[in-house]
Scaffold this active site. Sequence first.
Site, short mmCIF file in Angstrom:
data_model
loop_
_atom_site.label_atom_id
_atom_site.label_comp_id
_atom_site.label_asym_id
_atom_site.label_seq_id
_atom_site.Cartn_x
_atom_site.Cartn_y
_atom_site.Cartn_z
N CYS A 9 -41.47 -14.29 -32.54
CA CYS A 9 -41.65 -15.69 -32.89
C CYS A 9 -40.31 -16.28 -33.31
O CYS A 9 -39.54 -15.63 -34.00
CB CYS A 9 -42.63 -15.73 -34.05
SG CYS A 9 -42.66 -17.27 -34.91
N THR A 18 -40.31 -19.65 -34.47
CA THR A 18 -40.68 -20.92 -35.12
C THR A 18 -39.79 -21.25 -36.32
O THR A 18 -39.35 -22.38 -36.49
CB THR A 18 -42.16 -20.85 -35.57
OG1 THR A 18 -42.96 -20.79 -34.39
CG2 THR A 18 -42.57 -22.07 -36.38
P1 5GP Z 1 -46.26 -9.32 -34.61
O1 5GP Z 1 -47.37 -8.39 -34.95
O2 5GP Z 1 -45.69 -9.07 -33.27
O3 5GP Z 1 -45.21 -9.39 -35.69
O4 5GP Z 1 -46.91 -10.79 -34.59
C1 5GP Z 1 -47.94 -11.12 -33.70
C2 5GP Z 1 -48.31 -12.59 -33.88
O5 5GP Z 1 -47.20 -13.44 -33.59
C3 5GP Z 1 -49.38 -13.08 -32.95
O6 5GP Z 1 -50.66 -12.64 -33.28
C4 5GP Z 1 -49.20 -14.59 -33.04
O7 5GP Z 1 -49.83 -15.15 -34.17
C5 5GP Z 1 -47.70 -14.72 -33.23
N1 5GP Z 1 -47.05 -15.15 -31.97
C6 5GP Z 1 -47.22 -14.64 -30.73
N2 5GP Z 1 -46.45 -15.28 -29.84
C7 5GP Z 1 -45.78 -16.22 -30.51
C8 5GP Z 1 -44.84 -17.23 -30.13
O8 5GP Z 1 -44.41 -17.36 -28.98
N3 5GP Z 1 -44.40 -18.04 -31.12
C9 5GP Z 1 -44.83 -17.93 -32.41
N4 5GP Z 1 -44.40 -18.79 -33.31
N5 5GP Z 1 -45.70 -16.97 -32.81
C10 5GP Z 1 -46.17 -16.14 -31.87
#
Ligand code: 5GP
Length: 345
Positions: free
Chosen positions: A186, A188
Amino acid sequence: MPRLDSDIKLDFKDVLFRPKRSTLRSRADVDLCREFVFRNSKQHYNGVPVMASNMDTVGTFEMALALGQFDVFTCIHKHYSPEEWAKFADENPTILKNVAVSSGSGDVDYTKLSAIIKAVPSVQYICLDVANGYSEHFVDFVRRTRKDFPNHTIIAGNVVTGEMVEELILSGADIIKVGIGPGSVCTTRKKTGVGYPQLSAVIECADAAHGLGGHIISDGGCTCPGDVSKAFGAGADFVMLGGMFAGHDQSGGEIVEKDGKKFKTFYGMSSSTAMKKYHGGVKEYRASEGKTVEVEYRGDVNSTIQDILGGVRSTCTYVGAQKLKELSRRTTFIRVTQQINQIFN
Ligand code: 5GP
């Protein structure tokens, strides 16, 4: 004048569990199953409340089948057709207790969601996932979904503050997805400057949800089994993982070989990779808020899930929780400036 909240907000990396005297002999004595009755759907849940994210390289049918063996849940990504869903459900009816169908908040999404539920009436969970769960349009969308599907358990997000958790629950959602910006792919926080440290978001949102009889998912930011335990310790009812489930046989996409090493591509759902794949490119008015990475190929997800569940069981033995349900009650976090010795990294 802008306002400044100067309370310190914490991430998983900022804390450790304080160990507590315990009568447990081994991690085999720990029960990771939880039972819930959801506030609005009145449906019963029984399972191990870890979830695979509804990302298209994580929340696949193959992932659901593998994780289902451990009673672990998968939010299936939104890009399968109703026909693919019908075939999957026909071949595996028992898996449906541990899967959700996902949708965005657009009209096309809603038409597809309705078609999938028509094709597979026994799917009980709907995951309404948008990047910004604060918009009035999204609240209306949750209301409409609740009205049209009164008996389905509705997951909705993402948000990071108590007042929005309450608003979504009062609008018909059962389980609120918490997390803005902590995800492994992400961007953001970099692109927009918006976010909330995940451990504090979970503590505050769990308190708000539980006060109304609702539930929350800690979504994003877990990098190791210890983080999954911290999310549960902070009060999360479910913990959702993306990156920790990436790179496996069940994770979708092709294996690529570079310099004799195997990799799989993993990307954010609003990365330019995903936008090109599903929308023909990044629209000019929006920035991509996700990145694309190559993760080392990790084989079958079975050993990864065993490692995660083993870690959470072990946390429970350190704090004297015989059941996962007791973990947050037995949790005292201590703030730390360093959590691991990096000498051999
Ligand atoms: P991880 O477990 O990889 O740290 O986080 C997974 C979460 O990241 C997902 O369930 C979703 O909420 C968030 N996420 C997935 N793709 C994106 C993206 O392209 N942008 C953002 N801001 N969040 C994402």
